[in-house]
Motif scaffolding. Structure first.
Motif: not given
Length: 242
Positions: A83-95, A124-134
């Motif tokens: 729905x507009x607030x729930x989206x799914x996508x294929x992704x490798x967590x290392x990227x 994995x940790x780096x990709x998560x860090x980069x996508x998060x807000x401070x």
């Protein structure tokens, strides 16, 4: 193709684990989001979302959710819930993740530790860090290495819809290896799962290297404090330093 790419895309994987406790999972997520005090309509990534049960529940709680998983078949299944607030996508967590900035990233029910190369774990940790807000949160729900060593059951048989899954478990070096054999559809099948026995110190080292601060460790899905000897889980709460 790595073991998780083939095994997770089979119907047998989902059949074997079809008895997972949805009530426990939803209770855990309710407690977790309350503890984090996320704002209304906060944005959350469910990293390694599988068939989307946690993503869907998070969305029902009022959050904007992006569910990501390497399994194309799982994501195809998940698309029905979008729905507009729930989206799914294929992704490798290392990227790197093409989204954000997000309020939180959840990696739940041991969806980490699949990679042989330590640099992949760090990615994995780096990709998560980069996508998060401070100040954003990263929840890494992992096994407790010490508890696994103490409670390992070497042999078991699990029956699902007249299929007998013969399962053997052993510890090889820094990994727990689960060997899965069964007969189905007139064929013999053999798969395995291999998960690294990361210590909580190693996990914290990866996180600190990226700029995270670990602010809590829970030991189970009721959010009781972590105890190295008896806790079944090692649920890490990291915060992105500003």
């Amino acid at each position: 193709m790595e073991w998780f790419e083939s095994w997770f895309d089979t119907p047998y994987y989902h059949l074997l684990y079809s008895n997972r406790d949805y009530t426990e999972a939803e209770s855990f997520i309710t407690k977790l989001t309350a503890d984090l005090e996320l704002p209304p309509n906060a944005s959350i990534i469910d990293l390694a979302c599988g068939k989307g049960r946690h993503s869907v529940f998070l969305n029902k709680l009022g959050y904007e959710v992006l569910g990501l998983d390497l399994s194309r078949k799982s994501i195809e299944y998940d698309k029905q819930f979008e729905n507009p607030a729930l989206v799914f996508d294929v992704h490798d967590m290392r990227n790197p993740i093409d989204a954000g900035p997000m309020d939180a990233v959840f990696n739940l029910f041991t969806s980490f530790g699949y990679f042989d190369n330590e640099n992949d774990d760090k990615k994995v940790f780096q990709s998560v860090y980069n996508v998060l807000k401070p100040g954003g949160f990263f929840v890494l729900d992992y096994l407790n290495e010490e508890y696994v060593r103490q409670t390992l059951v070497p042999e078991s048989v699990v029956t699902r819809k007249n299929i007998e899954f013969n399962i053997s478990k052993k510890i090889e070096g820094r990994h727990i290896v689960k060997d899965i054999r069964f007969e189905a559809d007139g064929k013999s099948h053999h798969f395995f799962e291999k998960v690294k026995l990361h210590t909580r110190e190693a996990i914290n080292s990866y996180a600190s290297e990226c700029g995270f601060e670990r602010i809590k460790i829970w030991g189970d899905y009721q959010l009781n404090p972590f105890n190295k000897e008896i806790s079944p889980r090692c649920i890490n709460l990291f915060k992105k330093n500003v």
